[in-house]
Each structure stands twice: as structure tokens, then as C-alpha cells.
Design a protein around this motif. Structure first.
Motif, PDB file in Angstrom:
ATOM      1  N   ARG A 239     -35.715   3.070 -22.886  1.00 26.80           N
ATOM      2  CA  ARG A 239     -35.293   4.031 -21.875  1.00 26.80           C
ATOM      3  C   ARG A 239     -36.298   4.143 -20.731  1.00 26.80           C
ATOM      4  NH1 ARG A 239     -33.548   9.588 -24.667  1.00 26.80           N
ATOM      5  NH2 ARG A 239     -32.564   9.894 -22.643  1.00 26.80           N
ATOM      6  N   HIS A 240     -37.586   4.072 -21.064  1.00 30.28           N
ATOM      7  CA  HIS A 240     -38.585   4.433 -20.059  1.00 30.28           C
ATOM      8  C   HIS A 240     -39.503   3.309 -19.608  1.00 30.28           C
ATOM      9  CE1 HIS A 240     -37.181   8.474 -20.597  1.00 30.28           C
ATOM     10  NE2 HIS A 240     -37.441   8.428 -21.885  1.00 30.28           N
TER      11      HIS A 240
ATOM     12  N   GLU B  67     -30.699  10.417 -17.554  1.00 29.74           N
ATOM     13  CA  GLU B  67     -30.856  10.658 -18.989  1.00 29.74           C
ATOM     14  C   GLU B  67     -29.524  11.142 -19.546  1.00 29.74           C
ATOM     15  OE1 GLU B  67     -33.529   9.768 -20.199  1.00 29.74           O
ATOM     16  OE2 GLU B  67     -35.129  10.052 -18.737  1.00 29.74           O
TER      17      GLU B  67
END
Lengths: 556, 171
Positions: A239-240, B67
Motif C-alpha cells: 500500500r505504501h 485508502e
């Protein structure tokens, strides 16, 4: 050895069919090269300078004799009669035709092997100690959990398009022989006082342009949580992790940017959600997999073997080989033997011919229990040889050309394929390794220098792990010509360290002289039996730099 | 959207007339049903939707930088969630989908949009997507062949919460 069941076999068989179809669609033009690229990489296929290169996984470095024969047959039938063993326990074939890759993969699948995820931005082959399961200094066998990780990471749909490649290594011996600290995730496995298996988890190691050693992220992780914890790390990374610059995309950059504490709390927050429940490993699964790794039927050996003792007393060459190339075994009367792929001459480090592979397979069956290992140093290991058989075994290994007594010595060079094959390389690695091996062919000198690791990479991608060599050599491009930059003081294992650059680069022709100067300074400065790397740590770079560059100025 | 595959009770089907239009930049005026970027979606919703008291007329599209958790307050009122793959090599959408399904409890349509290609469809399906807007220059019919993937999955997925080691002996 792990034996495939119907699930494992179905997966590799279906994967071959899937890739056969993808190759056909590429050849027909239905798939563009851009679309095909990650598909072929995830099946181990690179496009190199001259041809395709196929990298086949040897999970945690363990092979059966029969599997090694299959690797030999592939070398003979699809390549030019040899293969190249790598630092991460894979084998590479350098002269492969795209059209024939599905047939190669099919042949591999027939012996429970594959090339899945040996490249690409995904979890790569799981690696460990070449002496896993047999080393005298081992706490417990890491291979069952390595196999469990291999399965979990194979075609795990969420983690096939990570920001960058992802490497995991395990080790459960006193000495770390798996270069754990240069992996994206490194796992030190041990038992607590109650016998519970635990992991110390390291994260964020990697070499390449920005070499970083991993840092501890979690101590004493119970083994049941292995998969959920790795999943949490991967999800945070997926994700990051950065995707804007491939040179800043490894997890090490994310860990560095956030700091280990902040990264660990991200992982913990993720892990809280998944740690209990269905992801938890079961005793039944561990037992199922571990049953594949039960020790072979070792025979009771005499406390002292007269024949072995006599051979040691009478044959100095044999004795030297025993000292250098054997490793202490758990079971009395046995040793593990390293077969050197670095005889020098015109043989590139890690290269083994089809005929040699077959000889090794035969030896593994005749003297061992039919098992072969691949070491991080690109050598082969026969894990279980009785000392009583060792002299006879050694003679057979000599015949195969794999008995060079140089394990851990300067000529046991780790080198990437370099500019001779690799399209990423800035400079050649193989001729440089060969020149050094030629210069230090004298056994007396070599033995006197003792343990020195020498690592050569043809570019900053660092496949030869030059940063963690006691002497590291990095090929660089300066205005279209090939130069070599030296680092010293690097180390792998639990005392891992990154080498420091000693100064401006040298031409290929100067490299053996530079090594000779470094060796001279070491011999002058060492105290008693101090190793090269310890001398460097004690006296620093200056005496080495002074000699290397003073001589250069004098000769210029 | 064109070129759409949707999973249903009777397997995967090509969808002929899909009313949704992907509008990652907000059109001047449109009568179509729009799938909007998260910021546009938030800006366009009436208070009642944002308070989760009224179903939204618009669908939302997560970009890789978004997100999945940002959608949590609105899951009850969203008609559809799309996840955008600007390139098929960007794997963040897989984690977004997995989280939406397994953690946030999204049960409505989860649609992969963007660089959506045959050879990734089975992975997308396993991560929880149930609709796939195949890239327009590709044949959706052909892409259907990519949906099944392989019969063995070692780990867990959004559609099979048990890893293989908990299923192995049920054979």
C-alpha cells in the motif's frame, strides 16, 4: 525433501499450461511486450544481452539427485551444456529460446520444480542456510517453515504486483550463512526455554544502489503467526511503498523514510486485524510439512576411522580439502561437503556443466542420501557424507573437477554474470574474477591469506553482493569504458557490515594488483591469526588506501 | 461502461448495457450515472448522503493513492465501488479490494477499471472484485478465459478465507 502432493503438482502443471498460452499469445502478437513482461518475469524469464535467461527456483537450496539430473538435462537439451548457480539458491540458464520455455517448465514440473516468481516485483524464492537440517551449530531445521512460506507466497494474488522485488531468508544456526540481513524480510528462528519455535523478524535489508542492512522489527514472534506477520508487512509495503522511482521502491526505502518504529507500528496495526483466526498456522500443517524433512537413516559410525585417519596423515592435498571444504555435521561420523564451483581457469564462478551435475547426482546417491544443496556462495553441497567414505568420495569429486580446496578463501569469488550476459551490467564480472583466481592460484599464498570473501558485481544492482564482501568490487561505467571500484570491510552473517569505498576506480587490468596490495597490507598488519576483515576493522582503511594509491601514482 | 464482465450466480457474463460512466474528471454536465473520484464524489454529495442517510446517485472510484478505509463511513449508501488500475503493474488495487471485502465488509459491486487485462483477472477475482471493465482495446470475451486462473490457491483470498492448509485434508 519436500514431496509434492496433488495440490502442489496441480499448481505447477496448471502454471505451465497458463504460461504456454501466454507465450503463444506473445508470439502471435496478441500480447504486447509491455503486457508480457511481468508475466514472463514471474515465470523466471529475463531478456539478456544475447538471449533469454531462465532462472529456476531451488527452494531453500534443496535438490534431490533426480532433480539435479533434470537440471542437467535442461542444460544439455535447451542451453549450451551448463547452468549458473546464484547467490539466492537459484539456477540460471543463459541461452534460452522463448518458444521452448514452456517445454522446459514442463520438464521441471515433472520433478516438482518450477521457475515461479524467481523474478518480478513479487516474493522471490525463499532462501536459507545450505547446511539446513545438518549443521552442527543449528538450533532447528528451518526448512519446514521455509516450505510453508514458499507455498504461502506462491501466486498469492494480492502480492504479485508489489512496488519492487521482495526477498525473504531464514536462518536457525548460530552462524548466519543465509545473508539474512540483506533481505527484505529476514527471519532468525530459534526455540525458547519451553521448546516453542520463535522468530526474530528483521525488515528492510537490501543491497542495490542504496545498500541497507535490515533492522529488527519484532522479537520472539511465535511460529504460528509467521504467515500473518509476513502478510501484514507485505500489505503495508504494497500500500505504501514508493512506486514513482524503481530505485526507491524496495521496502528498505519505506522503512528508512518512516523510521523503524513508525513502520513497525503500521505493521502491528495491520497485524492486529489478521493475527488470530484462520491465518494462524496449525500444528497439523507444520507436522505434515516437517514429515518431509525427517533426517535420513544415518548409520552408526566408528568413533575413529582408521582409514580416514591414515588418509589424512598421508595425503596433504586431501587434508587441505577436508579442512577447507567440509563442514561440521550434527551426526557423529558425518560431514557436509562443499563442492567448489570456482576452480579458476576459464570457468566462471557458479557455472556447472551438465556432466558435472550428473556426476554430483550420482555421488549424492552413492555416498549420501540422494540430496544436494546450493549454497549462497554459488557452490554445491552434499550434506551427508560419512567420514569413513570421505577419501574415496574426494577422489571422485576430484575427477568431477569440483574439489578445489578454496571454500571461504580469496578465490571462492561470488560474482554475478556481469556484462558478458546481463543487459543491466556496466562492466564484466567474469574475466575479473578469473584474473584474480589466476593471480592467486598459488595454494600456499591462498591458504596463508585465510578467510576472505570477495564479491564482484557488474553494476550497482549488486547481484554479486559486493557491499557485503570483505573485498567488494563494483563494475562502473566511465565514459563508455569499464572501471572497478573497491570496497573493503564488508561482511555477511550476524556481524554484517557494508564495505567502505577505498577511492577512485581501477581498470580491469589493474584489479589483480590492487588485490595483491590489499593482501600485502593485511599480511603486514595482521596480528596472529586475525582474519582480513578483522584487520580492516582494527586498522581502518588508511593503510590499505595508502598502499593501493601510492603504488598507482608511482607507476603512473 | 463497455467491455464489462460481471460475476453472478451463474458464473461470469458479459454485460451489454451498463449504465455507469467512469468520470475521473468531473464532466460539465452528464445525464449518465457517474463513477467519480473520491474527492469529486465527496464534493457532490448532499448532506444526507454524507450522513449515510440517503443512497448516493454516484459511484466512487478509488485511485491507488486513496485508502480503502476512507470509504468506511459511506459504505451503506454507495451504489458501486470501482478501483482504478492506472497501469496493471500497480498492485495497490489488490490490497484495496481485499480490505474492502474482508475488513470493511463491502458487499456491493466491486469493479476493476483502467488497465484491466485478461492475465490479471483471476488475481482480481480472488482479491474480491466481481466486475471487470476490460481495457477497451481488448476483447472482453477473450478476457473471460483469464477469470478462472489456477485451481490451487495456497493462501487465503477474499472468496476463500481458509488457507489451503486448512482445506487440504477435506479432499
Amino acid at each position: 525433501m519436500y514431496h509434492y502432493d496433488e495440490y502442489d503438482r496441480a499448481l505447477v502443471t496448471e502454471r505451465v499450461a497458463q504460461f504456454r498460452d501466454q507465450v503463444a499469445r506473445r508470439l502471435s502478437g496478441e500480447l504486447s511486450e509491455e503486457e508480457f513482461l511481468p508475466l514472463r518475469l514471474q515465470n523466471g524469464l529475463y531478456l539478456q544481452r544475447h538471449a533469454y535467461m531462465l532462472r529456476v527456483a531451488i527452494p531453500y537450496g534443496t535438490l534431490s539427485a533426480n532433480q539435479l539430473r533434470t537440471l542437467a538435462s535442461i542444460a544439455r537439451d535447451f542451453d549450451r551444456g551448463y547452468g549458473h548457480f546464484t547467490t539466492r539458491q537459484n539456477i540460471q540458464y543463459n541461452w534460452i529460446e522463448l518458444e521452448r520455455v514452456p517445454d522446459i517448465l514442463e520438464r521441471l514440473a515433472q520433478v516438482d520444480m518450477h521457475a515461479i516468481q524467481t523474478s518480478g516485483n513479487c516474493v522471490r524464492n525463499i532462501s536459507t542456510d545450505a547446511f539446513a537440517g545438518v549443521a552442527a551449530d543449528e538450533v532447528l531445521d528451518p526448512r519446514p517453515l521455509a516450505e510453508i512460506l514458499r507455498q504461502w507466497s506462491t501466486v498469492n494474488p494480492e502480492f504479485l504486483y508489489l512496488p519492487r522485488k521482495f526477498k525473504i531468508a531464514l536462518c536457525s544456526a548460530t552462524e548466519d550463512r543465509a545473508a539474512v540481513m540483506m533481505h527484505d524480510i529476514g527471519l532468525y528462528l530459534y526455540r525458547d526455554t519451553n521448546g516453542e519455535m520463535l522468530f526474530d523478524v528483521m525488515v528492510g535489508g537490501g543491497l542495490g544502489r542504496t545498500p541497507i542492512l535490515s533492522q529488527p522489527i519484532r522479537r520472539a514472534l511465535p511460529w504460528r503467526h509467521l504467515l500473518s506477520y509476513v502478510e501484514a508487512v507485505l500489505r503495508v509495503y504494497n500500500r505504501h511503498g514508493r512506486r514513482d522511482n524503481k530505485y526507491k521502491a524496495r521496502i528498505k526505502i519505506l522503512v528508512k523514510a518512516l523510521g523503524i518504529e513508525a513502520f513497525a507500528s503500521e505493521v502491528d496495526a495491520e497485524w492486529e486485524h489478521i493475527k488470530d483466526g484462520l491465518a494462524e498456522l496449525t500444528e497439523a500443517e507444520f507436522s505434515r510439512v516437517a514429515a518431509n524433512f525427517v533426517p535420513p537413516a544415518y548409520l552408526p559410525q566408528p568413533a575413529t576411522d582408521l582409514g580416514y585417519g591414515t588418509a589424512l596423515a598421508q595425503d596433504a592435498q586431501f587434508t587441505r580439502w577436508v579442512q577447507r571444504n567440509t563442514h561440521a555435521h550434527k551426526v557423529p561420523g558425518y560431514v557436509s561437503v562443499t563442492l567448489s564451483t570456482k576452480p579458476g581457469g576459464d570457468i566462471p564462478p557458479g557455472d556447472v556443466t551438465a556432466e558435472q551435475m550428473e556426476q554430483v547426482a550420482d555421488l549424492a546417491e552413492r555416498f549420501g542420501f540422494g540430496e544436494v544443496r546450493v549454497a549462497h556462495e554459488q557452490n554445491l553441497v552434499l550434506p551427508d557424507i560419512a567420514k569413513a567414505d570421505l577419501y574415496c568420495f574426494w577422489q571422485a569429486v576430484c575427477d568431477a573437477g569440483l574439489a578445489t580446496a578454496n571454500i571461504g578463501l580469496l578465490t571462492d569469488v561470488i560474482a554475478c554474470p556481469g556484462g558478458d550476459y546481463c543487459s543491466l551490467a556496466n562492466a564484466k564480472s567474469i574475466p575479473v574474477a578469473q584474473a584474480i583466481q589466476h593471480r592467486f592460484a598459488d595454494q600456499t599464498l591462498l591458504q596463508d591469506l585465510g578467510e576472505i570473501s570477495l564479491n564482484i558485481s557488474g553494476c550497482m544492482n549488486a547481484c554479486g553482493h559486493h557491499h557485503i564482501g570483505n573485498i567488494g568490487i563494483l563494475g562502473v561505467d566511465k565514459n563508455g569504458s569499464e572501471w572497478y571500484q573497491f570496497t573493503i570491510g564488508g561482511a555477511q552473517g550476524k556481524q554484517s557490515a557494508l564495505g567502505k569505498v577505498i577511492g577512485p576506480a581501477f581498470s580491469a587490468a589493474e584489479v589483480p594488483d590492487v588485490i595483491a596490495h590489499l593482501a600485502d597490507v593485511y599480511r603486514e598488519q595482521r596480528i596472529e591469526s586475525e582474519r582480513f576483515v578483522d584487520t580492516v576493522a582494527r586498522v581502518g582503511l588508511e593503510p590499505f588506501k595508502a598502499r593501493v594509491y601510492q603504488r598507482e601514482e608511482a607507476s603512473a | 461502461m463497455n467491455n464489462l464482465i460481471r460475476l453472478g450466480g451463474e458464473g461470469a457474463k458479459l454485460v451489454d448495457a451498463d449504465p455507469w460512466m467512469l468520470a475521473l474528471t468531473l464532466p460539465e454536465d452528464s445525464t449518465a450515472l457517474l463513477i467519480l473520484s473520491l474527492s469529486d464524489w465527496l464534493a457532490r454529495q448532499p448532506e444526507a448522503v454524507l450522513r449515510a442517510e440517503q443512497i448516493s446517485a454516484d459511484a466512487v472510484c478509488l485511485q491507488p493513492d486513496d485508502e480503502a478505509e476512507q470509504l468506511e463511513p459511506y459504505l451503506a449508501v454507495l451504489p458501486l465501488i470501482a478501483v482504478h488500475f492506472p497501469t496493471f503493474r500497480d498492485g495497490r488495487g489488490y490490497s484495496q479490494a481485499y480490505l474492502l471485502r474482508t475488513r470493511l465488509g463491502w458487499q456491493g459491486e466491486l469493479r476493476a477499471v483502467g488497465d484491466v487485462l485478461r492475465d490479471q483477472l483471476s488475481h482480481m477475482r480472488q482479491c474480491g472484485f466481481d466486475a471487470f471493465a476490460v481495457r477497451e482495446d481488448k476483447s472482453a470475451e477473450d478476457a473471460l478465459k483469464g477469470l478462472a486462473g489456477m485451481s490451487v490457491l495456497y493462501g487465503r483470498s477474499a472468496i476463500e478465507p481458509r488457507p489451503l492448509f486448512r482445506r487440504r485434508d477435506t479432499l
